[in-house]
Design an enzyme around this catalytic site. Sequence first.
Site, PDB file in Angstrom:
ATOM      1  CB  CYS A 115      -0.948   0.007   1.194  1.00 37.26           C
ATOM      2  SG  CYS A 115      -2.128  -1.358   1.186  1.00 37.26           S
ATOM      3  CG  HIS A 252      -3.114   3.609   1.947  1.00 41.11           C
ATOM      4  ND1 HIS A 252      -3.672   3.105   0.784  1.00 41.11           N
ATOM      5  CD2 HIS A 252      -3.123   2.588   2.845  1.00 41.11           C
ATOM      6  CE1 HIS A 252      -3.997   1.833   0.980  1.00 41.11           C
ATOM      7  NE2 HIS A 252      -3.681   1.506   2.216  1.00 41.11           N
ATOM      8  CG  ASN A 282      -6.665  -0.644   1.155  1.00 45.61           C
ATOM      9  OD1 ASN A 282      -5.936  -0.250   0.253  1.00 45.61           O
ATOM     10  ND2 ASN A 282      -6.197  -1.077   2.318  1.00 45.61           N
TER      11      ASN A 282
END
Length: 325
Positions: A115, A252, A282
């Site tokens: 990520c 993020h 996500n």
Amino acid sequence: MKQTRSVVLGCGSYLPERVLTNQDLARIVDTSDEWISDRSGIKTRHIAADGEMTSDLGIAAARAALDHAGIDPQSLDFIILATSTPDNTFPSTATTIQAGLGLTHGFAFDVQAVCSGFAYALATADNFIRAGQGKRGLVIGAETFSRILDWEDRGTCVLFGDGAGAVVLEATQVQDPMRERCIIGSMLFSDGRHKDKLYVDGGPSSTQTVGHLRMQGKEVFRFAVNAISDVVERTLAAHNLRPSDIDWFVPHQANKRILDGTAKKVGIAEEKIVITLDRHGNTSAASIPLALSTAVHDGRIKRGDLVLFEAMGGGFTWGANLVRW
């Protein structure tokens, strides 16, 4: 004395057509819209179609970014793709994107930091440009996380989605990096002791399978708020900035609770946070450029704004980028 820095010329994104709602998920796993929303803030996410690969998403986002920048892809010197879900073990998916854009020159490679991938890729591209090893480049975050999810694990399958975002960078000469448009700086960190808290239980060298994503949610949450707050505070301190100096915080998009906890701990006002988590889920390395593109194209982020990116991912990896838009 002027310095060589990177300026962001444009950004773009792409989301697969199929939208998967919380109600859809409730029909295939023991969950509910209320359960997912309360724990993550996610309402919907996009899922790649059968046969639609990470490279397809990356090419579409790249083209959108190039169009926004008004740049001919033939003028690119390099492509760096952040992804944890490549088309193949090798070659790099970046080279597939390179071919898809019709390029036969320059260089292209993948960056794998889960990520945090986009933060790592942006810092890498910026360093290439500062070193004079390229004048114009494309940085992409693209993921098809739906391909590595265990759709019977309600703790993880409800959190992730597919998508891609991209930015075009170009070398520029600046007198005052803090006031002129450029990437001001980046900070990157990792700590491999935490591998078992967020990982995929497969791989060519270990199981000879792709595997599925596994996560210890509480441990990840606890580490994330502290690590992200620390890198944000370090980045601000390194440039003699206060939280109030930031115009937009583009984090993020992992979990609404993490975003809220980090912003509160650091002191960034809620109205300055760009959030797309509710619509995209996500999307790992794609989440920052997706959120960035959304806020640029809807007019929130404007020329001259001071923008802060941050991310944390499996490994653990984490980092931040500071950009004068």
